[in-house]
Each structure stands twice: as C-alpha cells, then as structure tokens.
Design an enzyme around this catalytic site. Structure first.
Site, PDB file in Angstrom:
ATOM      1  N   PRO A 130     -29.121 -23.812  25.328  1.00 53.53           N
ATOM      2  CG  PRO A 130     -29.370 -25.655  26.726  1.00 53.53           C
ATOM      3  CD  PRO A 130     -30.121 -24.817  25.742  1.00 53.53           C
ATOM      4  CE1 TYR A 131     -23.979 -24.945  18.492  1.00 54.53           C
ATOM      5  CE2 TYR A 131     -25.718 -23.535  17.628  1.00 54.53           C
ATOM      6  CZ  TYR A 131     -24.476 -24.123  17.493  1.00 54.53           C
ATOM      7  OH  TYR A 131     -23.730 -23.894  16.368  1.00 54.53           O
TER       8      TYR A 131
END
Ligand SMILES: O=c1ccn([C@@H]2O[C@H](COP(=O)(O)OP(=O)(O)O[C@H]3OC[C@@H](O)[C@H](O)[C@H]3O)[C@@H](O)[C@H]2O)c(=O)[nH]1
Length: 417
Positions: A219-220
């Site tokens: 997700p980062y």
C-alpha cells in the site's frame, strides 16, 4: 487565530514545561518511574491541547513579506528525518525556509536545532499544522509567498502500510492533493515531490531505470504511485515546474552531527533496518530481527540500494535549481549498488563496534527481494552523483548521533529548554 508574534524565547510548549513546575534534573524524581510517566503524560497532553490550535506559528519574525531575491521554500514534514536535513541544507545555501509539520512522525527538537543554527529573523519559520486540513493549508499559503514546495510529509513504513493501508492511502494521496490545490490557488510554481522506489514493486530487471514499469506491491508504494499519477495528470494543464524524486533506502545523518534519525519508539515494530540495527546496538531491543532469509538473492536476504541523506538532500537542491516551468522531471535517487540485509548488518556491526545479536524470522509482508537504481539519468541531467557511498561510514556517522542522543530529540512534541 494566526499567531505571528510568538518569539523563539517563548514557545508555547516551553511555557507548558514551567506550568507543571517540574524539574527533570531532580535525581529523586528520576528514580520515581511512576512520577516520570505521569509527568510525561501530563506534558504531552498539555502540548497536544495547545498545539491543536492550528496553524500555530513559531518564528522569530513574521514571514508574510516576500524578500526580493531570496527563494522561500515550504518544506512539509521538515521536522522529520529527511525533511529536517533538507531544511538544514536549504538554510545553509541561503534559502528561507518554512517548515510545516504536524509532529505525528517528526520531532520538534529537530526544528529547535535548526532555529538555533539560523536565528536571524526571516530565515526559518515553523508552523505546526496538519496538511489534511485544506482550510489551514490555504491560510498558510495565502499568508506566505512561497516560491517552491518540497513535499516530504508522509507516513513511510512499508510494514505499517500493509497493516493499516487506509492510513497510507489517505495520508499520501489526500495530503498531496491539498498541497497541489493550495499551490495552484496561490500561484506557487515549483514542486519537488518525495516519491519512492517502492512504486516499482519487484521489477524483473535490475537496475531500475525511470522507465522500469511501476507495479507496486504494498500500500505504501501503491499510494505513492497514485500521488505521482495525481501530480502527472495535474501537470498536463499546468505550467508548474515539477520534479519527482524516487528515493531508494535512505540512511546516514548530518556529518556535523547536528541532526539525526529519531523514529517514534511506538512504531519500532515497523521500523526501518537502520533504526532496528541501532536500537539493537544500544540494547534498547534484545536483538535485530532479520525478516526473510529465503529470497532469491545471493544470501537469501533482501537487497536494497542505501543512499546517504546528505546525498539525497543534495539531489533536492539540484532538482530545485533545474526545475523548468511546464515540465516534469522524474529521477531515481540511489547509488546504483545493491546490498543485502546480511551485508547491511555486517556493516552496522563494524560501524557500531557492537556484536549485534541477530534472529532470523519469516518474511515481512509487502517486501520485495531486490531493488537497486540506475542513477544515470540524474547523473546526466542534474549533474548529481552520490558521494557518500561507503555504507559503513554512513552508518558510523548516524551511529555517532545515535550515541550522543540516547533519547533522540527528547519528547517529540515538547521544545526542551
Ligand atoms: O527490523 C527490520 C527492518 C527491516 N528489515 C529488512 O530490511 C530491508 C529494508 O527494509 P526497510 O524497512 O529498512 O526499508 P524498505 O525497503 O521497506 O522501505 C524503505 O525504502 C524505501 C523508502 O521509500 C521507504 O520509505 C522506506 O521505508 C527489508 O528487507 C526488510 O524486511 C529487517 O530485516 N528487519
């Protein structure tokens, strides 16, 4: 609501220390663990209450006037590790700097160091504010004539992003939107954006060039890719000068020992390899956990490209100088050399002189086996080359700061007197 009049000598949080009438240096109190915890909790609560009245300006003088010829850079996240080093470099180079930080990850102590180094009126302004609040951000932009923005402020732990993805998607994309909108509304024409090698995911071919397909796997990295896309779409109808810098793994600290990396202890479990090595070397944690030994690499551990923070901020200054209206420049910022986690740990043991205990654990979700950069584009176009390429030396520099700052910058919210 805006408080321009506060001087460095009278920060709100300083006053909050004396409110309690406590003395940190009292040896009896030091032994009173419960008392210390209560004191810390009270001070933190007081500071949070006071700081909540955002935006709060702490600066020696108002910054509303645009001084001719002096470039004014807004550094978001300037109380954080990379942001504070960038602010130091900009100030050293004669820029005026405004730091905006909500102190959720950064440290007010880093700002204090900068204020002590550059006390002259009109050089450095600190604004406590959250980029998630568009109204506040617009007030800040309308009250300051920024020439450029370096947007560092963001959550940035790969492991945490897999456990709390919404925080990452929200913080990284939404805050970038708020900054871009405020820039457009207030005619601020230059943006240097902090992106990451995590946007590439796990490419088949190494080294990574800027045209390597971006297929992020955590997700980062996905959120940073989304933020890049937002910026790129916006740029199509804008004359803004934009530079997107994709950092590899940042280590080191100011060679003169003024600033360092002080991650939040409560986020230790998500922390980066450098912080974990130093914590283990200092005995704060029993040992280093190497996460994953079955990757398809020469020694089974992940390979990363470790870039010294001094080189990284140099790339920012060069990007700022070469940014062109209506153009977007995208650059990898790395050394071009990959090192495994085992090699990193070996260098860290040498740098610290501590035989760090190592435990081998299963893989960490979100990790990719190998990334290292091809820095030829930035070498050629921005005339930038990494200078601090000796991993052990960079770790030694960082370790010196760690050793002389056992508690980091102290409380992340309280301005120590
Ligand atoms: O305690 C630890 C921490 C990390 N590691 C390993 O060390 C390697 C590097 O991990 P880090 O968390 O330091 O860094 P990452 O590669 O995940 O991302 C980092 O680099 C790119 C930046 O944009 C990100 O902000 C930064 O977090 C990974 O293989 C990780 O599993 C450990 O083995 N133990």
């Amino acid at each position: 609501m805006l408080n321009f009049g506060r001087t460095r000598a009278q920060p709100r949080s300083n006053r909050s220390i004396s409110l309690g009438g406590m003395d940190y240096s009292d040896p009896k109190r030091k032994n009173n663990v419960v008392g210390k915890i209560l004191l810390a909790a009270t001070l933190t609560a007081l500071c949070i209450i006071m700081l909540k009245q955002s935006p709060t300006f702490y600066s020696p003088s108002p910054f509303s006037l645009h001084e001719q010829g002096v470039i004014h850079v807004l550094v978001t996240g300037g109380a954080g590790f990379i942001g504070s080093h960038a602010a130091l470099r900009l100030l050293k180079d004669g820029y005026r700097v405004t730091i905006v930080d909500n102190l959720s990850r950064g440290n007010i102590g880093a700002v204090k160091v900068l204020q002590e180094l550059f006390p002259e009126p009109g050089r450095l302004q600190f604004i406590y504010a959250d980029l998630g609040d568009p109204k506040t951000v617009n007030i800040i932009f309308s009250q300051n004539a920024f020439d450029a923005v370096m947007h560092f402020a963001a959550v940035a732990y790969v492991g945490e992003s897999t456990m709390d993805p919404l925080k990452y998607y929200h913080n990284i994309t939404s805050n970038t939107l708020v900054v871009l909108e405020a820039m457009a509304a207030n005619d601020v024409k230059t943006l240097i954006y902090s992106s990451t090698c995590a946007t590439y995911g796990e490419p088949e071919k190494m080294p990574i060039t800027e045209v390597t397909p971006q297929v992020p796997i955590n997700p980062y990295g996905k959120a940073k890719k989304m933020a890049e896309d937002i910026i790129l779409d916006f740029s199509k109808n804008s004359d803004m000068a934009i530079m997107i810098l994709r950092y590899f793994n940042v280590i080191g600290s100011d060679p003169e020992g003024r600033l360092g990396e002080a991650p939040r202890p409560e986020l230790r479990e998500h922390g980066r390899i450098s912080g974990a090595c130093f914590d283990a070397a200092r005995g704060i944690i029993p040992g280093l956990k190497v996460k994953g030994t079955d990757y398809k690499t020469h020694d089974g551990t992940c390979i990363r490209d470790y870039i010294d923070v001094t080189d990284l901020v140099d790339a920012h200054v060069k990007a700022l100088q070469k940014a062109m209206p209506g153009k977007v420049g995208i650059y990898n910022v790395g050394t071009g050399k990959g090192r495994s986690v085992k090699e990193f740990v070996k260098a860290c043991k040498k740098a610290t002189g501590v035989d760090i205990k190592v435990d081998y654990l299963p893989r960490r979700p979100g990790d990719y086996a190998e990334v290292f950069s091809d820095p030829s584009k930035i070498n050629l176009e921005l005339n930038w080359t990494a200078q601090y390429t000796d991993l052990q030396k960079s770790l030694q520099t960082a370790w010196r700061w760690q050793k002389s700052h056992q508690n980091g910058y102290g409380s992340p919210l309280v301005m120590a007197s």
